[in-house]
Design a protein around this motif. Structure first.
Motif, PDB file in Angstrom:
ATOM      1  N   SER A  12       0.837  -1.195   0.000  1.00  0.00           N
ATOM      2  CA  SER A  12       0.000   0.000   0.000  1.00  0.00           C
ATOM      3  C   SER A  12       0.874   1.248   0.000  1.00  0.00           C
ATOM      4  O   SER A  12       1.677   1.463   0.913  1.00  0.00           O
ATOM      5  N   ALA A  13       0.719   2.073  -1.031  1.00  0.00           N
ATOM      6  CA  ALA A  13       1.506   3.312  -1.113  1.00  0.00           C
ATOM      7  C   ALA A  13       1.164   4.240   0.045  1.00  0.00           C
ATOM      8  O   ALA A  13       2.064   4.840   0.653  1.00  0.00           O
ATOM      9  N   ASN A  14      -0.117   4.383   0.373  1.00  0.00           N
ATOM     10  CA  ASN A  14      -0.500   5.243   1.489  1.00  0.00           C
ATOM     11  C   ASN A  14       0.003   4.685   2.816  1.00  0.00           C
ATOM     12  O   ASN A  14       0.400   5.441   3.706  1.00  0.00           O
ATOM     13  N   GLY A  15       0.007   3.356   2.945  1.00  0.00           N
ATOM     14  CA  GLY A  15       0.552   2.729   4.146  1.00  0.00           C
ATOM     15  C   GLY A  15       2.026   3.044   4.321  1.00  0.00           C
ATOM     16  O   GLY A  15       2.490   3.306   5.433  1.00  0.00           O
ATOM     17  N   LYS A  16       2.767   3.022   3.211  1.00  0.00           N
ATOM     18  CA  LYS A  16       4.189   3.379   3.267  1.00  0.00           C
ATOM     19  C   LYS A  16       4.375   4.802   3.751  1.00  0.00           C
ATOM     20  O   LYS A  16       5.250   5.088   4.572  1.00  0.00           O
ATOM     21  N   PHE A  17       3.543   5.705   3.247  1.00  0.00           N
ATOM     22  CA  PHE A  17       3.665   7.099   3.657  1.00  0.00           C
ATOM     23  C   PHE A  17       3.361   7.268   5.147  1.00  0.00           C
ATOM     24  O   PHE A  17       4.107   7.929   5.865  1.00  0.00           O
ATOM     25  N   GLU A  42       9.349   6.226  -1.261  1.00  0.00           N
ATOM     26  CA  GLU A  42       8.752   5.063  -1.925  1.00  0.00           C
ATOM     27  C   GLU A  42       7.270   5.305  -2.167  1.00  0.00           C
ATOM     28  O   GLU A  42       6.749   4.993  -3.240  1.00  0.00           O
ATOM     29  N   ALA A  43       6.599   5.845  -1.163  1.00  0.00           N
ATOM     30  CA  ALA A  43       5.168   6.123  -1.281  1.00  0.00           C
ATOM     31  C   ALA A  43       4.904   7.121  -2.397  1.00  0.00           C
ATOM     32  O   ALA A  43       3.966   6.960  -3.179  1.00  0.00           O
ATOM     33  N   LEU A  44       5.746   8.127  -2.497  1.00  0.00           N
ATOM     34  CA  LEU A  44       5.596   9.131  -3.551  1.00  0.00           C
ATOM     35  C   LEU A  44       5.769   8.484  -4.925  1.00  0.00           C
ATOM     36  O   LEU A  44       4.960   8.699  -5.831  1.00  0.00           O
ATOM     37  N   ARG A  45       6.794   7.651  -5.075  1.00  0.00           N
ATOM     38  CA  ARG A  45       7.032   6.954  -6.348  1.00  0.00           C
ATOM     39  C   ARG A  45       5.897   5.990  -6.683  1.00  0.00           C
ATOM     40  O   ARG A  45       5.570   5.790  -7.844  1.00  0.00           O
ATOM     41  N   ASP A  46       5.284   5.417  -5.639  1.00  0.00           N
ATOM     42  CA  ASP A  46       4.202   4.450  -5.851  1.00  0.00           C
ATOM     43  C   ASP A  46       2.845   5.117  -6.072  1.00  0.00           C
ATOM     44  O   ASP A  46       1.851   4.436  -6.268  1.00  0.00           O
ATOM     45  N   GLY A  47       2.798   6.446  -6.027  1.00  0.00           N
ATOM     46  CA  GLY A  47       1.569   7.167  -6.335  1.00  0.00           C
ATOM     47  C   GLY A  47       0.645   7.440  -5.164  1.00  0.00           C
ATOM     48  O   GLY A  47      -0.546   7.688  -5.361  1.00  0.00           O
TER      49      GLY A  47
END
Length: 64
Positions: A12-17, A42-47
């Motif tokens: 989850s990109a938001n989870g990473k953030f 990573e979250a930014l790169r993942d959208g």
């Protein structure tokens, strides 16, 4: 904290953030600014929408 880690494990990109913020600020975990920055990036790169909003707010602080 466990839910954020579970979200990261599910890519989850938001989870990473959100987990990155926890590490960056030392919320619920030992403070680790490098790990926090890496997860945010990573979250930014993942959208991640959260990461995109944070980055836009951050970059708007600088004169153009």
């Amino acid at each position: 904290m466990d839910l954020y880690k579970k979200a990261v494990n599910n890519n989850s990109a938001n989870g990473k953030f959100l987990l990155g913020n926890c590490y960056y600020e030392g919320i619920g975990v030992e403070k680790d600014t490098l790990k926090g920055c890496e997860l945010r990036n990573e979250a930014l790169r993942d959208g991640s929408a959260f990461a995109q909003a944070w980055f836009a707010k951050l970059t708007n602080q600088f004169p153009k």
